[in-house]
Design a protein around this motif. Structure first.
Motif, PDB file in Angstrom:
ATOM      1  N   LYS A  20      99.494-140.857  -0.815  1.00 41.71           N
ATOM      2  CA  LYS A  20      99.603-142.065   0.017  1.00 41.71           C
ATOM      3  C   LYS A  20     100.197-143.240  -0.754  1.00 41.71           C
ATOM      4  CE  LYS A  20      97.741-140.273   3.648  1.00 41.71           C
ATOM      5  NZ  LYS A  20      98.499-140.010   4.850  1.00 41.71           N
ATOM      6  N   GLY A  21     100.541-143.045  -2.035  1.00 43.88           N
ATOM      7  CA  GLY A  21     101.245-144.091  -2.764  1.00 43.88           C
ATOM      8  C   GLY A  21     100.405-144.871  -3.756  1.00 43.88           C
ATOM      9  N   ILE A  22      99.186-144.460  -4.043  1.00 48.03           N
ATOM     10  CA  ILE A  22      98.368-145.132  -5.045  1.00 48.03           C
ATOM     11  C   ILE A  22      98.813-144.634  -6.423  1.00 48.03           C
ATOM     12  CG2 ILE A  22      96.027-145.554  -5.886  1.00 48.03           C
ATOM     13  CD1 ILE A  22      96.473-146.707  -3.123  1.00 48.03           C
ATOM     14  N   ALA A  23      99.123-145.561  -7.312  1.00 52.05           N
ATOM     15  CA  ALA A  23      99.600-145.185  -8.650  1.00 52.05           C
ATOM     16  C   ALA A  23      98.466-144.568  -9.457  1.00 52.05           C
ATOM     17  CB  ALA A  23     100.130-146.425  -9.364  1.00 52.05           C
ATOM     18  N   PRO A  24      98.790-143.633 -10.369  1.00 51.84           N
ATOM     19  CA  PRO A  24      97.733-142.970 -11.140  1.00 51.84           C
ATOM     20  C   PRO A  24      96.953-143.923 -12.047  1.00 51.84           C
ATOM     21  CG  PRO A  24      99.889-142.013 -11.636  1.00 51.84           C
ATOM     22  CD  PRO A  24     100.096-143.058 -10.612  1.00 51.84           C
ATOM     23  N   HIS A  25      97.579-144.995 -12.513  1.00 54.84           N
ATOM     24  CA  HIS A  25      96.847-145.919 -13.376  1.00 54.84           C
ATOM     25  C   HIS A  25      95.926-146.844 -12.585  1.00 54.84           C
ATOM     26  CE1 HIS A  25     100.586-148.063 -12.357  1.00 54.84           C
ATOM     27  NE2 HIS A  25      99.851-149.168 -12.445  1.00 54.84           N
ATOM     28  N   HIS A  26      95.901-146.736 -11.257  1.00 56.07           N
ATOM     29  CA  HIS A  26      94.965-147.484 -10.419  1.00 56.07           C
ATOM     30  C   HIS A  26      93.753-146.646 -10.022  1.00 56.07           C
ATOM     31  CE1 HIS A  26      97.295-151.139  -9.870  1.00 56.07           C
ATOM     32  NE2 HIS A  26      98.381-150.374  -9.763  1.00 56.07           N
ATOM     33  N   LEU A  27      93.686-145.417 -10.506  1.00 57.04           N
ATOM     34  CA  LEU A  27      92.575-144.514 -10.203  1.00 57.04           C
ATOM     35  C   LEU A  27      91.770-144.271 -11.475  1.00 57.04           C
ATOM     36  CD1 LEU A  27      94.557-141.886  -8.121  1.00 57.04           C
ATOM     37  CD2 LEU A  27      93.065-143.664  -7.230  1.00 57.04           C
ATOM     38  N   PHE A  28      90.447-144.319 -11.338  1.00 61.39           N
ATOM     39  CA  PHE A  28      89.578-144.105 -12.497  1.00 61.39           C
ATOM     40  C   PHE A  28      88.335-143.361 -12.027  1.00 61.39           C
ATOM     41  CE2 PHE A  28      86.428-145.667 -15.646  1.00 61.39           C
ATOM     42  CZ  PHE A  28      87.028-145.141 -16.774  1.00 61.39           C
ATOM     43  N   ALA A  29      88.131-142.140 -12.530  1.00 62.24           N
ATOM     44  CA  ALA A  29      86.977-141.322 -12.155  1.00 62.24           C
ATOM     45  C   ALA A  29      86.021-141.243 -13.348  1.00 62.24           C
ATOM     46  CB  ALA A  29      87.413-139.931 -11.735  1.00 62.24           C
ATOM     47  N   VAL A  30      84.737-141.456 -13.094  1.00 63.07           N
ATOM     48  CA  VAL A  30      83.725-141.461 -14.148  1.00 63.07           C
ATOM     49  C   VAL A  30      82.641-140.450 -13.792  1.00 63.07           C
ATOM     50  CG1 VAL A  30      82.050-142.859 -15.403  1.00 63.07           C
ATOM     51  CG2 VAL A  30      84.128-143.912 -14.530  1.00 63.07           C
ATOM     52  N   PRO A  31      82.485-139.386 -14.583  1.00 58.92           N
ATOM     53  CA  PRO A  31      81.362-138.458 -14.327  1.00 58.92           C
ATOM     54  C   PRO A  31      80.063-139.051 -14.874  1.00 58.92           C
ATOM     55  CG  PRO A  31      82.681-137.681 -16.154  1.00 58.92           C
ATOM     56  CD  PRO A  31      83.373-138.897 -15.624  1.00 58.92           C
ATOM     57  N   LEU A  32      78.985-138.878 -14.130  1.00 58.41           N
ATOM     58  CA  LEU A  32      77.686-139.395 -14.540  1.00 58.41           C
ATOM     59  C   LEU A  32      76.856-138.292 -15.178  1.00 58.41           C
ATOM     60  CD1 LEU A  32      76.791-141.488 -11.368  1.00 58.41           C
ATOM     61  CD2 LEU A  32      77.779-142.294 -13.506  1.00 58.41           C
ATOM     62  N   ASP A  33      76.068-138.655 -16.180  1.00 57.04           N
ATOM     63  CA  ASP A  33      75.143-137.714 -16.800  1.00 57.04           C
ATOM     64  C   ASP A  33      73.895-137.604 -15.933  1.00 57.04           C
ATOM     65  OD1 ASP A  33      76.816-137.306 -18.935  1.00 57.04           O
ATOM     66  OD2 ASP A  33      75.906-138.907 -20.135  1.00 57.04           O
ATOM     67  N   ARG A  34      73.375-136.406 -15.838  1.00 55.76           N
ATOM     68  CA  ARG A  34      72.128-136.199 -15.100  1.00 55.76           C
ATOM     69  C   ARG A  34      70.941-136.483 -15.997  1.00 55.76           C
ATOM     70  NH1 ARG A  34      71.750-132.428 -10.412  1.00 55.76           N
ATOM     71  NH2 ARG A  34      73.821-132.430  -9.553  1.00 55.76           N
ATOM     72  N   ARG A  35      69.847-136.836 -15.385  1.00 54.83           N
ATOM     73  CA  ARG A  35      68.618-137.092 -16.113  1.00 54.83           C
ATOM     74  C   ARG A  35      68.063-135.775 -16.635  1.00 54.83           C
ATOM     75  NH1 ARG A  35      63.842-140.944 -14.081  1.00 54.83           N
ATOM     76  NH2 ARG A  35      62.462-140.622 -15.835  1.00 54.83           N
ATOM     77  N   THR A  36      67.763-135.721 -17.924  1.00 55.90           N
ATOM     78  CA  THR A  36      67.302-134.480 -18.515  1.00 55.90           C
ATOM     79  C   THR A  36      65.788-134.393 -18.586  1.00 55.90           C
ATOM     80  OG1 THR A  36      67.482-135.448 -20.725  1.00 55.90           O
ATOM     81  CG2 THR A  36      69.375-134.206 -19.909  1.00 55.90           C
TER      82      THR A  36
END
Length: 156
Positions: free
Chosen positions: A23-39
């Motif tokens: 849809k035209g969103i530049a890759p440097h405008h996307l940021f994915a962060v994985p979260l750690d689960r509680r151990t």
């Protein structure tokens, strides 16, 4: 404008990112962060400084009181008398209440660890793109979604 979305599965995030790129969103405008689960497992007893709403002793107190009362009442017609049967009823009620609450808290803790957001996706975009991005993220199974514009949060 910054759009914040949470996802449970990395596959849905990858599909959403590829759809956003189309849809035209530049890759440097996307940021994915994985979260750690509680151990560590959740605690069974609450303290004065930390409470999670899963009280452990309330059901034990209720059952102990009810069974003590019933033991005292029916103890007048039983052989050992009302005091002994009241103590037996209180101990049995407390034990039953603790056992039931332990099982209920254990099931709630399992449910809590099984269902949680695993990945947060941050998207920088223009305000005109908000409806398109919102619809696209909901279609790709986002758990939650918020848009932040000019210091104010909007979204559902």
């Amino acid at each position: 404008m910054i759009v914040v979305a949470t996802f449970e599965n990395h596959l849905f995030v990858e599909l959403a990112i590829s759809a956003l790129r189309q849809k035209g969103i530049a890759p440097h405008h996307l940021f994915a962060v994985p979260l750690d689960r509680r151990t560590e497992p959740p605690r069974l007893l609450d303290t004065i400084h930390r409470a999670d709403g899963l009280s452990f002793l309330d059901l034990a107190a209720i059952f102990g009181t009810c069974f003590m009362l019933l033991g005292s009442i029916y103890g007048y017609v039983l052989t050992w008398g009302p005091i002994i049967w009241g103590i037996i009823g209180a101990v049995g009620g407390i034990g039953l209440g603790l056992l039931l609450k332990w099982r209920l808290n254990r099931k709630a803790a399992r449910r809590q660890t099984n269902m949680s957001a695993e990945i947060v996706l941050l998207i920088r975009c223009d305000e005109e793109q908000w409806p398109l991005i919102e619809r696209l993220l909901w279609d790709h199974h986002a758990l939650g979604l918020a848009g932040i514009r000019d210091g104010k949060a909007s979204g559902r």
